[in-house]
Write a protein that holds these residues in place. Structure first.
Motif, mmCIF file in Angstrom:
data_model
loop_
_atom_site.group_PDB
_atom_site.id
_atom_site.type_symbol
_atom_site.label_atom_id
_atom_site.label_comp_id
_atom_site.label_asym_id
_atom_site.label_seq_id
_atom_site.Cartn_x
_atom_site.Cartn_y
_atom_site.Cartn_z
ATOM 1 N N HIS B 40 43.442 20.603 47.474
ATOM 2 C CA HIS B 40 43.024 19.593 46.363
ATOM 3 C C HIS B 40 43.294 20.491 44.984
ATOM 4 C CE1 HIS B 40 41.110 17.223 49.479
ATOM 5 N NE2 HIS B 40 40.365 18.289 49.473
ATOM 6 N N ILE B 41 44.019 21.377 45.267
ATOM 7 C CA ILE B 41 44.570 22.144 43.935
ATOM 8 C C ILE B 41 45.805 22.360 43.948
ATOM 9 C CG2 ILE B 41 44.283 24.506 42.691
ATOM 10 C CD1 ILE B 41 41.484 24.510 43.613
ATOM 11 N N ALA B 42 46.649 22.177 42.912
ATOM 12 C CA ALA B 42 48.202 22.414 42.832
ATOM 13 C C ALA B 42 48.528 23.834 43.305
ATOM 14 C CB ALA B 42 48.796 22.100 41.389
ATOM 15 N N TYR B 49 51.792 19.529 43.537
ATOM 16 C CA TYR B 49 50.607 18.602 43.950
ATOM 17 C C TYR B 49 51.037 17.124 44.243
ATOM 18 C CZ TYR B 49 46.041 17.136 44.973
ATOM 19 O OH TYR B 49 44.868 16.621 45.811
ATOM 20 N N ARG B 52 53.959 15.814 42.683
ATOM 21 C CA ARG B 52 54.507 16.031 41.414
ATOM 22 C C ARG B 52 54.273 17.241 41.058
ATOM 23 N NH1 ARG B 52 50.410 12.327 41.987
ATOM 24 N NH2 ARG B 52 48.724 13.652 41.573
ATOM 25 N N HIS B 53 54.962 17.952 40.040
ATOM 26 C CA HIS B 53 55.118 19.294 39.564
ATOM 27 C C HIS B 53 54.600 19.687 38.274
ATOM 28 C CE1 HIS B 53 57.201 22.906 37.748
ATOM 29 N NE2 HIS B 53 57.097 23.102 38.965
ATOM 30 N N TYR B 54 53.627 20.526 38.370
ATOM 31 C CA TYR B 54 52.883 20.981 37.212
ATOM 32 C C TYR B 54 53.233 22.560 37.009
ATOM 33 C CZ TYR B 54 50.246 16.922 38.266
ATOM 34 O OH TYR B 54 49.643 15.488 38.235
ATOM 35 N N VAL B 56 52.227 24.313 34.610
ATOM 36 C CA VAL B 56 51.040 25.303 34.212
ATOM 37 C C VAL B 56 50.238 25.821 35.428
ATOM 38 C CG1 VAL B 56 50.436 24.306 31.918
ATOM 39 C CG2 VAL B 56 49.691 22.970 33.848
ATOM 40 N N ALA B 57 50.645 25.106 36.695
ATOM 41 C CA ALA B 57 49.760 25.592 37.808
ATOM 42 C C ALA B 57 50.300 26.790 38.320
ATOM 43 C CB ALA B 57 49.637 24.322 38.935
ATOM 44 N N ARG B 59 51.589 30.601 39.070
ATOM 45 C CA ARG B 59 50.879 31.804 38.598
ATOM 46 C C ARG B 59 51.970 32.869 39.144
ATOM 47 N NH1 ARG B 59 48.004 28.957 36.633
ATOM 48 N NH2 ARG B 59 45.596 28.598 36.770
ATOM 49 N N HIS B 62 50.750 39.154 39.382
ATOM 50 C CA HIS B 62 49.576 39.917 38.761
ATOM 51 C C HIS B 62 48.682 38.816 37.917
ATOM 52 C CE1 HIS B 62 52.907 39.657 35.546
ATOM 53 N NE2 HIS B 62 51.907 39.659 34.813
ATOM 54 N N GLN B 63 49.193 37.633 37.921
ATOM 55 C CA GLN B 63 48.357 36.824 37.249
ATOM 56 C C GLN B 63 47.277 36.115 38.093
ATOM 57 O OE1 GLN B 63 51.011 33.833 35.596
ATOM 58 N NE2 GLN B 63 50.117 33.825 33.670
ATOM 59 N N ALA B 64 47.503 35.821 39.372
ATOM 60 C CA ALA B 64 46.713 35.416 40.574
ATOM 61 C C ALA B 64 45.329 36.345 40.450
ATOM 62 C CB ALA B 64 47.297 35.259 41.675
#
Lengths: 235, 64
Positions: B40-42, B49, B52-54, B56-57, B59, B62-64
């Protein structure tokens, strides 16, 4: 007791909350898509959808109602002129919230809230069309049925008249039976009667085989009684 | 104001804290890129998701 607001409270007080939600709505209508926390997005959604409903109405009163929340006239114009027409076919569900995971730092669940501006999906459109079609069909059926009834009445009248004429033409003479549908002789009847010529043919006659019999007689006497003459007798 | 009468023993404190357990995150595979993603998360690797492409989702490592 007034019903408490649904969802989490945001900001430091009621005025702050109104400001935050108004700013979020303004940004959403300006950019079509904003990234915010899940809590704020869930508070924003009902407000934004109500404003879009006003925009779909489109009159001056609705515009003034929207302006009490979204103070930017440019954004309100965009909402009424560009966003509202895209939402015309949609009955609610103008916004979409997609979760994009937690924010680094405070681990707040972040979402993207966006306006659903693409046209209705093909499936939904077809469903809607089908519903409309069934409605139309039902209406047409009613009128058709009425037409059919009148037509049926006419047909019945026609049929009656034709039947009457046919009956006159194929009236069975005394002692005769009508031929079977395939032209074969009914059992026990051996003499052929030709309705066109008014002649009868006995089995040993010259034209017996080629004659198409409308009537069948048991004997030549019966045929003569019915007004048929023996084939070849006159000539 | 009510205050504790006795100091809580190390044993009691530790036995209480022993029940603080982490649970494994539920993961599914992204239908787009096959990477592990939360339901349920991109998807954090490709940002899609439900088709569709996001952006901002997405990562990085090293961000994760």
């Amino acid at each position: 007791m007034p019903t408490p607001t649904k969802g989490p409270r945001v900001g430091g007080g009621p005025a702050h909350e109104r400001l935050i939600l108004a700013n979020l709505a303004t940004s959403l209508f300006e950019h079509d898509k904003i990234t915010t926390t899940e809590a704020k997005a869930k508070r924003l959604r009902p407000l934004a959808e109500r404003l879009i409903t006003f925009a779909k109405r489109g009159d001056l009163h609705a515009r003034r109602r929207v302006l009490t929340v979204v103070r930017d006239k440019g954004v309100v114009h965009r909402l009424f002129a560009e966003i509202a027409p895209d939402m015309a076919a949609r009955e609610g569900g103008y916004t979409r919230i997609t979760k994009i995971g937690a924010r680094k730092g405070d681990n707040a669940p972040m979402v993207v809230i966006e306006l659903v501006r693409e046209p209705l999906s093909a499936k939904k459109a077809t469903v809607k069309e089908a519903e409309a079609a069934t409605k139309r069909a039902a209406k047409q059926n009613e009128s058709k049925q009425a037409a059919a009834e009148t037509k049926a009445a006419e047909d019945a009248e026609k049929a009656e008249t034709t039947e009457a004429t046919e009956a006159a033409a194929v009236e069975l003479p005394e002692g005769a039976v009508a031929a079977n549908e395939d032209g074969s002789a009914p059992e026990g009847y051996t003499v052929k009667g030709n309705a066109d010529s008014g002649k009868y043919h006995e089995p040993d006659g010259q034209w017996y085989d080629q004659t198409i019999a409308e009537f069948w007689f048991k004997t030549a006497e019966d045929a003569e009684k019915a007004g048929f003459t023996k084939a070849g007798a006159g000539s | 104001m009510a205050v504790p009468k006795r100091k809580m023993s190390r044993s009691n404190t530790r036995s209480r804290r022993a029940n603080w357990k982490a649970t494994p995150t539920t993961l599914t595979t992204c239908p787009q890129c096959g990477a592990a993603a939360q339901p349920h998360i991109a998807c954090p690797s490709c940002g899609t998701y439900k088709g569709r492409h996001y952006a901002v989702a997405e990562r990085t490592e090293h961000q994760a």
